[in-house]
Design a protein around this motif. Structure first.
Motif, short mmCIF file in Angstrom:
data_model
loop_
_atom_site.label_atom_id
_atom_site.label_comp_id
_atom_site.label_asym_id
_atom_site.label_seq_id
_atom_site.Cartn_x
_atom_site.Cartn_y
_atom_site.Cartn_z
N GLN A 196 67.29 -15.69 46.29
CA GLN A 196 66.92 -15.55 44.64
C GLN A 196 64.91 -16.09 44.17
OE1 GLN A 196 69.23 -13.55 44.07
NE2 GLN A 196 69.91 -14.22 41.77
N LYS A 197 64.91 -16.87 45.43
CA LYS A 197 63.64 -16.90 45.35
C LYS A 197 62.90 -16.28 45.94
CE LYS A 197 63.65 -22.06 44.19
NZ LYS A 197 63.63 -23.34 45.44
N SER A 198 63.25 -15.54 47.41
CA SER A 198 62.77 -14.80 47.96
C SER A 198 62.85 -13.60 47.25
CB SER A 198 63.92 -14.10 49.59
OG SER A 198 63.10 -13.03 50.36
N ARG A 199 63.83 -12.56 46.63
CA ARG A 199 63.75 -11.58 46.01
C ARG A 199 62.80 -11.68 44.65
NH1 ARG A 199 65.18 -9.56 49.01
NH2 ARG A 199 67.53 -9.49 49.96
N GLU A 200 62.57 -12.75 43.95
CA GLU A 200 61.60 -13.02 42.88
C GLU A 200 60.36 -13.20 43.94
OE1 GLU A 200 59.23 -16.41 40.99
OE2 GLU A 200 62.28 -16.48 40.35
N MET A 201 59.53 -13.70 45.01
CA MET A 201 58.55 -14.11 45.71
C MET A 201 58.16 -12.37 46.07
SD MET A 201 56.04 -14.55 46.05
CE MET A 201 55.95 -17.01 45.88
N GLN A 202 59.08 -11.25 46.72
CA GLN A 202 59.25 -9.89 46.54
C GLN A 202 58.99 -9.05 46.00
OE1 GLN A 202 62.44 -7.25 47.88
NE2 GLN A 202 61.35 -6.69 49.57
N LEU A 203 59.26 -9.25 44.35
CA LEU A 203 58.64 -8.95 43.40
C LEU A 203 57.19 -8.75 42.80
CD1 LEU A 203 62.04 -8.66 41.63
CD2 LEU A 203 60.74 -6.52 41.87
N ARG A 204 57.04 -10.53 42.72
CA ARG A 204 55.69 -10.98 42.73
C ARG A 204 54.67 -10.58 43.29
NH1 ARG A 204 53.11 -17.03 42.51
NH2 ARG A 204 51.70 -16.62 42.63
N ARG A 205 55.14 -9.67 44.88
CA ARG A 205 53.80 -9.66 45.71
C ARG A 205 53.61 -7.61 45.30
NH1 ARG A 205 56.26 -12.33 51.35
NH2 ARG A 205 55.11 -14.24 50.36
N LEU A 206 54.78 -6.69 44.44
CA LEU A 206 54.77 -5.96 44.41
C LEU A 206 53.84 -6.33 43.10
CD1 LEU A 206 58.30 -4.80 45.37
CD2 LEU A 206 56.29 -3.64 46.87
N ILE A 207 54.15 -6.87 42.40
CA ILE A 207 53.22 -6.17 41.20
C ILE A 207 51.97 -6.65 40.97
CG2 ILE A 207 52.82 -7.48 38.72
CD1 ILE A 207 55.80 -7.90 38.67
N GLU A 208 52.11 -8.02 42.38
CA GLU A 208 49.85 -8.55 42.28
C GLU A 208 49.39 -7.22 43.16
OE1 GLU A 208 50.57 -12.10 43.80
OE2 GLU A 208 50.66 -13.17 42.00
N ALA A 209 49.83 -6.40 44.47
CA ALA A 209 49.85 -5.37 44.45
C ALA A 209 49.87 -3.71 43.19
CB ALA A 209 50.82 -4.57 45.37
N ALA A 210 50.76 -3.90 42.48
CA ALA A 210 50.67 -2.89 41.82
C ALA A 210 48.82 -2.96 41.02
CB ALA A 210 51.21 -2.23 41.26
N GLN A 211 48.50 -4.29 40.81
CA GLN A 211 48.12 -4.60 39.85
C GLN A 211 46.19 -4.58 41.25
OE1 GLN A 211 48.81 -8.60 39.09
NE2 GLN A 211 48.92 -8.11 37.36
N ALA A 212 46.19 -5.02 42.26
CA ALA A 212 44.76 -4.60 42.49
C ALA A 212 45.30 -3.44 42.53
CB ALA A 212 45.66 -5.03 43.91
N GLU A 213 46.01 -2.88 43.26
CA GLU A 213 45.39 -0.63 42.64
C GLU A 213 45.41 -0.28 41.71
OE1 GLU A 213 49.06 0.47 44.64
OE2 GLU A 213 50.51 0.75 43.42
N GLY A 214 45.17 -0.55 40.77
CA GLY A 214 45.21 -0.41 39.11
C GLY A 214 46.16 0.71 39.02
N SER A 215 47.44 0.19 39.11
CA SER A 215 48.52 0.82 38.31
C SER A 215 49.18 0.02 37.59
CB SER A 215 49.76 1.96 39.57
OG SER A 215 50.34 0.52 40.57
N VAL A 216 49.30 -1.02 37.25
CA VAL A 216 49.83 -1.80 36.54
C VAL A 216 48.22 -2.98 36.31
CG1 VAL A 216 50.62 -4.44 37.12
CG2 VAL A 216 52.20 -2.24 38.22
N ARG A 217 49.13 -2.83 34.80
CA ARG A 217 48.18 -3.61 34.11
C ARG A 217 47.64 -6.16 34.80
NH1 ARG A 217 51.47 -5.34 29.46
NH2 ARG A 217 50.45 -7.05 29.65
N ALA A 218 46.10 -5.53 34.64
CA ALA A 218 45.74 -6.13 35.32
C ALA A 218 46.04 -7.95 34.31
CB ALA A 218 44.54 -6.75 35.90
N ASP A 219 46.21 -7.43 33.15
CA ASP A 219 46.54 -9.22 32.86
C ASP A 219 48.07 -9.64 32.44
OD1 ASP A 219 46.91 -7.00 30.80
OD2 ASP A 219 46.63 -8.24 28.85
#
Length: 213
Positions: free
Chosen positions: A148-171
């Motif tokens: 479960q922690k591995s899946r959570e970390m995977q999702l977190r990295r995807l969110i942060e990658a999306a923030q970096a590319e500007g497709s997800v809110r930065a805040d």
């Protein structure tokens, strides 16, 4: 998107000739474990006797004991097999998308497909294990926690990658939202056991993705 790997009945491969007396029956262990995944996902660990598993796997009790030691050994092997197959399926899903936001949506939609119909009724072995054995078997509980922690970390990295590319809110809080997404994923697998409709599942994903705008 790559076809999702689900667990449906497959024939166990036996030797082309009848085994000699006293020899263990030959079989495809991965196919047998896939059968065990189905049985344990649908009925749980305590709801699956060795007799039930013999029928589900098409094996004798002696073959089961020889291959996995006991029912718990079979269960642990089935859990590892399930995690391995799901990981491959998730990786294939993510590889089919170019941007991080699309990866998030594709992953959530994959869980919708897993949570409806026959696969939805069968359920998720990780969720089943967490509910049934988290208190009584600490070793298995730890394995589920790591997953479960591995899946959570995977999702977190995807969110942060999306923030970096500007497709997800930065805040937005990537940690909190990753946990929310994981909760929705696992919740859909539970709802799938009761036959929740694809429309209801898709509406959950739609509202979740709106949080990222």
């Amino acid at each position: 998107m790559e076809t999702i790997i689900t667990y449906h009945s497959r024939m166990i491969k036996t030797a082309s000739q009848s085994p000699r007396p006293g020899r263990p029956r030959e079989f495809d262990s991965e196919s047998a474990l896939d059968m065990a995944v189905l049985r344990f996902s649908e009925y749980g660990y305590h709801g699956s006797s060795i007799s039930d598993l013999q029928v589900a796997l098409g094996l004798t009790a002696g073959s089961i004991y020889k291959a996995w030691g006991d029912k718990r050994g079979l269960f642990v092997a089935a859990l590892e097999r399930y995690i391995e197959v799901r990981t491959q399926s998730i990786n294939g899903c993510l590889a089919a998308c170019s941007c991080a936001r699309d990866k998030i949506q594709a992953l959530m939609e994959q869980y919708v497909q897993l949570s409806v119909g026959k696969s939805g009724r069968s359920g998720c072995l990780v969720v089943e294990t967490a509910v049934e054995l988290a208190i009584s078997d600490l070793e298995i509980a730890e394995r589920v926690s790591v997953q479960q922690k591995s899946r959570e970390m995977q999702l977190r990295r995807l969110i942060e990658a999306a923030q970096a590319e500007g497709s997800v809110r930065a805040d937005i809080d990537s940690v909190a939202v990753a946990r929310l997404m994981l909760a929705v994923q696992q919740g859909m697998r539970v709802l799938g056991k009761t036959g929740t409709s694809p429309k209801a599942m898709n509406s959950m994903v739609h509202e979740l993705m709106r949080l990222l705008d």
